[in-house]
Design a protein around this motif. Structure first.
Motif, short mmCIF file in Angstrom:
data_model
loop_
_atom_site.label_atom_id
_atom_site.label_comp_id
_atom_site.label_asym_id
_atom_site.label_seq_id
_atom_site.Cartn_x
_atom_site.Cartn_y
_atom_site.Cartn_z
N UNK A 80 0.82 -1.21 0.00
CA UNK A 80 0.00 0.00 0.00
C UNK A 80 0.86 1.27 0.00
N UNK A 81 1.96 1.25 0.77
CA UNK A 81 2.85 2.43 0.79
C UNK A 81 3.47 2.66 -0.57
N UNK A 82 3.96 1.58 -1.20
CA UNK A 82 4.56 1.72 -2.53
C UNK A 82 3.54 2.23 -3.54
N UNK A 83 2.31 1.68 -3.46
CA UNK A 83 1.27 2.11 -4.40
C UNK A 83 0.94 3.59 -4.21
N UNK A 84 0.85 4.02 -2.94
CA UNK A 84 0.56 5.44 -2.67
C UNK A 84 1.67 6.35 -3.19
N UNK A 85 2.92 5.96 -2.91
CA UNK A 85 4.06 6.76 -3.40
C UNK A 85 4.08 6.81 -4.92
N UNK A 86 3.79 5.68 -5.55
CA UNK A 86 3.80 5.64 -7.02
C UNK A 86 2.71 6.53 -7.60
N UNK A 87 1.51 6.48 -7.00
CA UNK A 87 0.41 7.32 -7.50
C UNK A 87 0.74 8.81 -7.30
N UNK B 212 3.69 10.13 -7.19
CA UNK B 212 4.72 10.48 -8.16
C UNK B 212 4.14 10.68 -9.55
N UNK B 213 3.23 9.80 -9.94
CA UNK B 213 2.62 9.92 -11.27
C UNK B 213 1.78 11.19 -11.37
N UNK B 214 1.08 11.54 -10.28
CA UNK B 214 0.28 12.77 -10.30
C UNK B 214 1.19 13.99 -10.49
N UNK B 215 2.31 14.03 -9.76
CA UNK B 215 3.23 15.15 -9.90
C UNK B 215 3.83 15.21 -11.29
N UNK B 216 4.19 14.03 -11.83
CA UNK B 216 4.76 14.00 -13.18
C UNK B 216 3.76 14.48 -14.22
N UNK B 217 2.49 14.08 -14.05
CA UNK B 217 1.46 14.53 -14.99
C UNK B 217 1.28 16.04 -14.90
N UNK B 218 1.34 16.58 -13.68
CA UNK B 218 1.23 18.04 -13.54
C UNK B 218 2.37 18.74 -14.26
N UNK B 219 3.58 18.19 -14.12
CA UNK B 219 4.73 18.79 -14.81
C UNK B 219 4.57 18.72 -16.31
#
Length: 669
Positions: A391-398, A400-407
């Protein structure tokens, strides 16, 4: 002076007028004296022990640290600041952000009264706060040109003239756009490190509570063991000593493990805090050009912190002393008692005395139940830990993907705004020519392929051998009606275009489609057709273009070497190569030969393409483009074959993505 940063090698504090600070990849700082003394060698950071080879790595001045030292000097040692306006040795009392100069009281009054500078932002030292300077820097090559562009290929700031001269083919964007993108990335690093720091704090707090709990458990169990063995002293004195020793060892091992974990967490937290502090300093003190220089190191250290991060919570190991069935354990005094660890937050199932059972049956039941409980507990703990970790890895991954999409969205919006500024330019070019972009988001002429509109020059056609028919095609048959006129070609069996190729800095492209009917088999290097370019003075030197200086061409002819019909490439009167098997040398055969020509004066290249086979036939480099070149066309041997050459130009050209990709790849080689 304790607030001033120190060199990570010699531990000397930095001062405003002392050796300049240089930035290491680990984000620690060394002084100029240490860098100079170790030039060409290896620097080992005394704080994190990371080695840097100065032969392979060029260190840059730490502009962020320099500005931090400047503000610390203003805060703690303002008497060291002298007026830089007149350089008269007077004590400075304020700072002009626009001029970036320290002013004394006299210069401040003059500064405020001069019309040119009265609108400048002047701050007293007591009121100064860290701010980023937005005063443009100027090019070291072109002295008066500001550095307002960032070359993403060379990773450096350039001016407009550098863009045109040495960086024409590179991917460039404005400093504001590049700096905004890097600032967003630094904000992302900051958020990641802040979250990690919070996790470290919570983890260390858990370990600290675990140590306290372990101490309390130790005291409690020690009292419990003493009380139990008071009633069993006659039989258990020796066993009591063994268990107390066992307890001490277990406690020491547990605390040693916990202290080791705590120490490691403290070190990781220090590293995280240091990197976070530096990024905060970057965001406070750094200009946009400074930000571009430190982003790579900041990203590497952030990733190092994230990779070394421990789990978010700490499960406290708790020892218990099993005292069930004391009356039945007297018979087993030699093996009674054990210090065990229960990983259940201090909870354990206690087994009640069962006096009705025999000693043997009771011990078997106790051991069996204990094993079953331990196996079940271990399985449950392992499953829960894996689930929590997942769950921690999944949360961190999501996240990260949200921030990357914003960029990505921000970068695309910036690109769309920039592209809108160049739309008028592109529309103006498109109105005049059929233009194709070879590279997306590029607006320089070297990235445009212009399908120019060529025409045969009917007035120059050699009517003794060829003519332009009613369909506008060049055919290898002399004209039935040969009107008189000056300027006709007398030797070359063909014609040229009405105008030379324009010099406008972008690649130009045209095609010829040839209908060939062979009446008799060809032999002895017999020519079929020829296409290429040559200079004005070479237009009528011989009957073929390939024999002339300053000419570049491809011909289709019979080849004695290969015994068939081949394509031959000629450059400035010299044979370059032969590519066999264009079509069978068979009487009665009809065939279509479709070729394209790319002329790039900026790159000094000519490319010949077989459109039917979708391959590049040949590329000629180092073409002499000092004088205008004329597209030239020839068709031959009326008695052996019929040739009709049609120009395919402008919007009539079918420019597929496959063809464009082939041209882009060849031009970039």
């Amino acid at each position: 002076m304790d607030d001033f940063p120190k060199c990570s090698l010699c531990q000397q504090q930095f001062t405003l007028k002392g050796p300049a600070p240089y930035l290491l990849p680990c984000l620690h700082t060394v002084c100029e004296m240490c860098v100079t003394s170790e030039a060409g060698g290896v620097i080992s950071c005394s704080i994190c022990h990371r080695e840097v080879n100065l032969t392979d790595t060029a260190l840059q001045k730490d502009a962020v640290r320099q500005k931090e030292i400047f503000h610390l000097t203003i805060k703690h040692r303002p008497t060291e600041l002298l007026c830089t306006n007149e350089d008269d040795g007077n004590q400075a009392v304020c700072w002009c952000q626009n001029c970036e100069e320290a002013l004394c009281e006299y210069c401040q009054n003059t500064h405020n009264n001069v019309k040119l500078t009265r609108s400048h932002v002047v701050q007293n030292f007591a009121d100064m706060k860290p701010t980023a300077s937005n005063i443009p820097k100027f090019c070291s090559i072109h002295k008066y040109d500001p550095l307002y562009l960032f070359d993403k290929s060379c990773k450096k700031l350039i001016c407009a003239r550098c863009r045109i001269e040495d960086h024409a083919d590179h991917e460039v964007e404005e400093v504001d756009v590049a700096a905004d993108s890097v600032t967003k990335q630094l904000e992302y690093h900051k958020n990641e490190l802040t979250t990690l720091q919070t996790r470290y704090q919570a983890y260390m707090h858990t370990i600290t509570r675990g140590i306290e709990s372990t101490d309390k458990t130790h005291v409690s169990l020690k009292e419990n063991i003493s009380h139990v063995f008071q009633s069993l002293r006659s039989q258990l004195d020796q066993r009591q000593k063994e268990l107390l020793i066992d307890l001490e060892n277990h406690t020491n091992e547990t605390k040693a493990t916990q202290n080791a974990i705590l120490t490691a967490c403290e070190e990781d937290k220090k590293t995280c805090t240091r990197v976070l502090d530096y990024i905060n300093n970057v965001l406070h003190f750094a200009s946009k050009s400074d930000i571009l220089g430190v982003e790579r190191y900041a990203g590497e250290m952030t990733q190092t912190c994230l990779d070394s991060a421990m789990t978010q919570t700490y499960v406290v190991p708790t020892a218990v002393f099993n005292t069930n069935s004391l009356s039945n354990l007297k018979a087993y005094v030699s093996g009674f008692g054990a210090i065990v660890t229960m990983d259940m937050d201090g909870k354990s199932d206690m087994i009640a005395d069962r006096a009705s059972q025999t000693d043997d049956d009771f011990m078997v039941d106790v051991e069996t139940k204990h094993k079953m409980d331990m196996e079940e507990l271990k399985t449950k703990i392992d499953s829960d830990e894996k689930h929590i970790e997942s769950l921690i890895k999944l949360t961190d991954k999501l996240n990260s993907r949200i921030e990357n999409l914003k960029l990505v969205i921000d970068v695309k919006e910036a690109i769309m705004k920039r592209d809108a500024k160049t739309m008028d330019f592109l529309l103006g070019v498109a109105r005049e020519f059929d233009v194709h972009m070879l590279r997306l988001r590029a607006v320089d002429r070297s990235s445009m392929l212009k399908c120019i509109t060529l025409k045969y020059d009917e007035d120059r056609a050699n009517l003794d051998y060829v003519h332009i028919n009613t369909e506008g095609n060049l055919v290898n048959k002399k004209s039935d009606t040969r009107p008189a006129g000056e300027g006709r070609l007398k030797k070359y069996k063909g014609t040229r275009s009405t105008d030379p190729l324009p010099k406008d800095g972008c690649p130009q492209y045209w095609e010829v489609e040839n209908k060939v009917n062979i009446h008799k088999p060809l032999s002895d290097n017999c020519l079929i057709l020829e296409i290429g370019v040559c200079r004005e003075e070479q237009k009528d030197v011989s009957h073929v273009m390939g024999r002339r200086p300053y000419s570049y061409c491809m011909n289709v002819s019979h080849c004695s070497t290969h015994g068939g019909i081949c394509r031959e490439i000629w450059k400035e009167g010299k044979y370059v190569q032969c590519l066999p098997d264009t079509l069978p040398n068979t009487a009665g055969l009809s065939h279509t030969l479709h070729y394209g020509v790319v002329y790039d004066g900026a790159r000094r290249k000519i490319i010949f393409i077989d459109v039917e086979e979708k391959v590049v036939v040949s590329t000629l480099d180092n073409v002499n483009c000092s004088k205008p070149q004329w597209p030239t066309f020839g068709v031959y041997n009326t008695e052996l074959l019929t040739v009709g050459m049609r120009l395919v130009v402008g919007s009539d050209i079918s420019m597929t993505e496959e063809k464009k990709a082939m041209i882009v790849k060849t031009l970039s080689c």
